[in-house]
Scaffold this active site. Structure first.
Site, PDB file in Angstrom:
ATOM      1  N   SER A  82      -4.084  -2.331  -0.263  1.00  0.00           N
ATOM      2  CA  SER A  82      -3.023  -3.200   0.252  1.00  0.00           C
ATOM      3  C   SER A  82      -3.595  -4.574   0.591  1.00  0.00           C
ATOM      4  O   SER A  82      -4.702  -4.680   1.127  1.00  0.00           O
ATOM      5  CB  SER A  82      -2.416  -2.566   1.500  1.00  0.00           C
ATOM      6  OG  SER A  82      -1.537  -3.483   2.120  1.00  0.00           O
ATOM      7  N   GLY A  83      -2.828  -5.627   0.321  1.00  0.00           N
ATOM      8  CA  GLY A  83      -3.307  -6.995   0.525  1.00  0.00           C
ATOM      9  C   GLY A  83      -3.507  -7.380   1.978  1.00  0.00           C
ATOM     10  O   GLY A  83      -4.495  -8.018   2.329  1.00  0.00           O
ATOM     11  N   HIS A  84      -2.573  -6.975   2.854  1.00  0.00           N
ATOM     12  CA  HIS A  84      -2.593  -7.544   4.205  1.00  0.00           C
ATOM     13  C   HIS A  84      -3.606  -6.911   5.140  1.00  0.00           C
ATOM     14  O   HIS A  84      -3.769  -7.348   6.277  1.00  0.00           O
ATOM     15  CB  HIS A  84      -1.186  -7.524   4.825  1.00  0.00           C
ATOM     16  CG  HIS A  84      -0.693  -6.191   5.268  1.00  0.00           C
ATOM     17  ND1 HIS A  84      -0.707  -5.796   6.582  1.00  0.00           N
ATOM     18  CD2 HIS A  84      -0.174  -5.151   4.580  1.00  0.00           C
ATOM     19  CE1 HIS A  84      -0.195  -4.574   6.686  1.00  0.00           C
ATOM     20  NE2 HIS A  84       0.132  -4.168   5.477  1.00  0.00           N
ATOM     21  N   GLY A 140       0.835  -1.195   0.000  1.00  0.00           N
ATOM     22  CA  GLY A 140       0.000   0.000   0.000  1.00  0.00           C
ATOM     23  C   GLY A 140       0.873   1.250   0.000  1.00  0.00           C
ATOM     24  O   GLY A 140       0.568   2.239  -0.676  1.00  0.00           O
ATOM     25  N   THR A 164       9.776  -8.697 -12.012  1.00  0.00           N
ATOM     26  CA  THR A 164       8.978  -9.894 -12.301  1.00  0.00           C
ATOM     27  C   THR A 164       7.794  -9.946 -11.354  1.00  0.00           C
ATOM     28  O   THR A 164       7.945  -9.787 -10.145  1.00  0.00           O
ATOM     29  CB  THR A 164       9.861 -11.155 -12.148  1.00  0.00           C
ATOM     30  OG1 THR A 164      10.951 -11.028 -13.051  1.00  0.00           O
ATOM     31  CG2 THR A 164       9.081 -12.423 -12.435  1.00  0.00           C
ATOM     32  N   CYS A 205       4.835   4.729  16.525  1.00  0.00           N
ATOM     33  CA  CYS A 205       5.760   3.696  16.029  1.00  0.00           C
ATOM     34  C   CYS A 205       7.200   4.081  16.333  1.00  0.00           C
ATOM     35  O   CYS A 205       8.100   3.266  16.225  1.00  0.00           O
ATOM     36  CB  CYS A 205       5.617   3.485  14.531  1.00  0.00           C
ATOM     37  SG  CYS A 205       4.065   4.013  13.836  1.00  0.00           S
ATOM     38  N   GLN A 219      -7.704   1.276   4.129  1.00  0.00           N
ATOM     39  CA  GLN A 219      -8.563   0.875   5.253  1.00  0.00           C
ATOM     40  C   GLN A 219     -10.028   0.777   4.862  1.00  0.00           C
ATOM     41  O   GLN A 219     -10.860   0.354   5.655  1.00  0.00           O
ATOM     42  CB  GLN A 219      -8.436   1.873   6.416  1.00  0.00           C
ATOM     43  CG  GLN A 219      -7.130   1.805   7.159  1.00  0.00           C
ATOM     44  CD  GLN A 219      -6.929   0.514   7.928  1.00  0.00           C
ATOM     45  OE1 GLN A 219      -7.863  -0.251   8.181  1.00  0.00           O
ATOM     46  NE2 GLN A 219      -5.697   0.241   8.288  1.00  0.00           N
ATOM     47  N   ASN A 259      -7.013   5.310   9.251  1.00  0.00           N
ATOM     48  CA  ASN A 259      -6.589   4.084   9.907  1.00  0.00           C
ATOM     49  C   ASN A 259      -6.525   4.183  11.423  1.00  0.00           C
ATOM     50  O   ASN A 259      -6.492   3.178  12.103  1.00  0.00           O
ATOM     51  CB  ASN A 259      -5.218   3.646   9.375  1.00  0.00           C
ATOM     52  CG  ASN A 259      -4.205   4.766   9.427  1.00  0.00           C
ATOM     53  OD1 ASN A 259      -4.393   5.811   8.809  1.00  0.00           O
ATOM     54  ND2 ASN A 259      -3.132   4.577  10.168  1.00  0.00           N
TER      55      ASN A 259
HETATM   56  C1  PLP Z   1      -1.556   0.002   6.264  1.00  0.00           C
HETATM   57  C2  PLP Z   1      -1.831   1.255   5.544  1.00  0.00           C
HETATM   58  C3  PLP Z   1      -1.001   1.684   4.499  1.00  0.00           C
HETATM   59  C4  PLP Z   1       0.280   0.967   4.120  1.00  0.00           C
HETATM   60  O1  PLP Z   1       0.061  -0.269   3.510  1.00  0.00           O
HETATM   61  P1  PLP Z   1       1.293  -1.306   3.488  1.00  0.00           P
HETATM   62  O2  PLP Z   1       0.850  -2.379   2.549  1.00  0.00           O
HETATM   63  O3  PLP Z   1       1.467  -1.788   4.884  1.00  0.00           O
HETATM   64  O4  PLP Z   1       2.485  -0.564   2.980  1.00  0.00           O
HETATM   65  C5  PLP Z   1      -1.333   2.843   3.827  1.00  0.00           C
HETATM   66  N1  PLP Z   1      -2.435   3.541   4.156  1.00  0.00           N
HETATM   67  C6  PLP Z   1      -3.255   3.160   5.150  1.00  0.00           C
HETATM   68  C7  PLP Z   1      -4.471   3.971   5.441  1.00  0.00           C
HETATM   69  C8  PLP Z   1      -2.984   2.007   5.876  1.00  0.00           C
HETATM   70  O5  PLP Z   1      -3.789   1.649   6.873  1.00  0.00           O
END
Ligand code: PLP
Length: 395
Positions: free
Chosen positions: A210-212, A76, A248, A336, A190, A156
């Protein structure tokens, strides 16, 4: 940790989410049997290429976009950096202006600050005490040299939903009346799985995902780039992703992303009521048991999943340690920076005193959160605070 049943009560879904089994299952063959490079010509590479196309189709379907408007990135953060710096780098170096907000994720604020050091200008629009940007105020910051506007869809830290469509419309009008060609980007990391990601309804030119954060893999992101928008690639090389992001393709992660987004979108409406109910129970319980607690923002303009609460006279980090000891995983603001307790820039933007902002805790609910989890928090939190207040220096 030391909870009686050894089960972690995970309430930090805004930080990251566990991968869904369906996603893991779908990814696995692409690490081993179907490991081909999608650019190669033999048939095994064709399988990888096909999987890449399928994931792109899945994502375009959720976003109501074209497939060739989907660019896979490494996170992300990379998506945000690509949108912001990639657009700036198409211009005369150091020339031009960006409008954004003071509550963006650092993956937006820091690239904009980097550009400022290079000579570009930026305006950070503040928010009201509920975390909302005033669309009129935002649009009025547009100047003839403004080339980018960036507003996050869901915050977030406190969960505020911005009126992105309205802000984008006013920004575009404002740009037209002063002769500026302004593109609109939104960080929707988010928002995925919580509100609609239809890029046409939202009226955005670029959107980061973002995937996670959606029960998919870490290390993969998507940037939607509307047809006609030209970006300077941040990573150049073999010309993958239509020369917008070389390297890749990470086929297994991309496959996981496609599946995770599809599943979270298909469950979006059915989980909303449950999330709202759990969230209401948590908020109500906290207010009842801890009348001094300040629930940040205004629940009606927030996604239910993210709840931030501030306490005067205690440190958020100490509350977290106390909760962790009782098997509850939450998060505190955005502190952080390991050495010092920095108040969150988002809470400061809401007008909170730094002394209150450092005493904040974020609970973020997810698809596996149960009533029992909420009950646990409502039991643990008052005990933790009581302990901290009885021994204020023991932290
Ligand atoms: C987690 C987050 C990101 C960053 O995504 P990553 O894949 O961890 O780099 C960016 N923007 C928001 C609002 C997020 O919560």
């Amino acid at each position: 940790m030391t909870s009686s049943d050894d089960r972690i009560n995970y309430l930090d879904h805004a930080a990251t989410t566990p991968m869904r089994n369906e996603v893991v299952e779908k990814m696995l063959p692409y690490f081993t049997q179907k490991f081909g490079n999608p650019s190669s010509l033999y048939s095994m590479a064709g399988e990888a290429r096909y999987a890449l196309d399928e994931a792109r189709e899945q994502i375009a379907h959720v976003l109501n976009s074209r497939e060739n408007e989907i660019v896979f990135t490494g996170s992300g953060s990379e998506s945000n950096n690509t949108a912001i710096k990639g657009l700036a780098f198409t211009r005369e170096p150091g020339k031009g202006h960006i409008v954004t907000t003071s509550i963006e994720h650092h993956a937006v604020i820091h690239p904009v600050e980097q550009l400022e050091k290079m000579g570009y200008d930026a305006t950070y629009i503040g928010v009201d005490n509920t975390g909302r940007v005033d669309p009129e105020e935002f649009a009025s910051a547009v100047r003839p040299d403004t080339f980018l506007a960036s507003v996050m869809l869901v915050n977030n830290e406190i969960g505020t939903i911005q009126a992105v469509r309205h802000i984008a419309d006013l920004t575009r009008e404002s740009g037209m009346s002063c002769g500026a060609d302004v593109l609109f980007h939104t960080d929707a990391v988010q928002a995925a799985g919580k509100i609609s990601l239809d890029v046409n309804e939202l009226g955005v030119d670029m959107m980061s995902l973002s995937g996670h954060k959606i029960y998919g893999p870490k290390g993969v992101g998507v940037l939607f780039v509307r047809r006609g928008v030209v970006l300077e690639p941040l990573i150049s090389g073999g010309g993958q992703e239509r020369d917008r992001r070389s390297g890749t393709e990470n086929v297994p992660l991309v496959v996981g992303f496609g599946e995770a987004l599809t599943l979270s979108e298909s469950e979006r409406l059915s989980t909303r009521l449950r999330m709202q109910r759990l969230s209401d129970r948590l908020v109500k319980g906290i207010i009842e048991k801890l009348p001094e607690a300040i629930i940040d923002g205004e629940r009606s303009s927030h996604v239910p999943e993210i709840i931030n609460v501030s306490f005067q006279g205690v440190e958020g980090e100490s509350i977290l340690l106390g909760l962790d000891f009782k098997g509850i995983a939450a998060s505190s603001g955005s502190a952080c920076s390991s050495a010092s307790v920095e108040p969150s820039h988002v809470l400061l933007a809401l007008g909170q005193e730094p002394s209150l902002a450092v005493g904040s805790v974020r609970f973020s609910l997810g698809r596996q959160t149960t009533d029992e989890d909420i009950t646990d928090v409502l039991k643990a939190l008052p005990l933790v605070l009581k302990q901290l207040r009885a021994f204020p220096s023991s932290t």
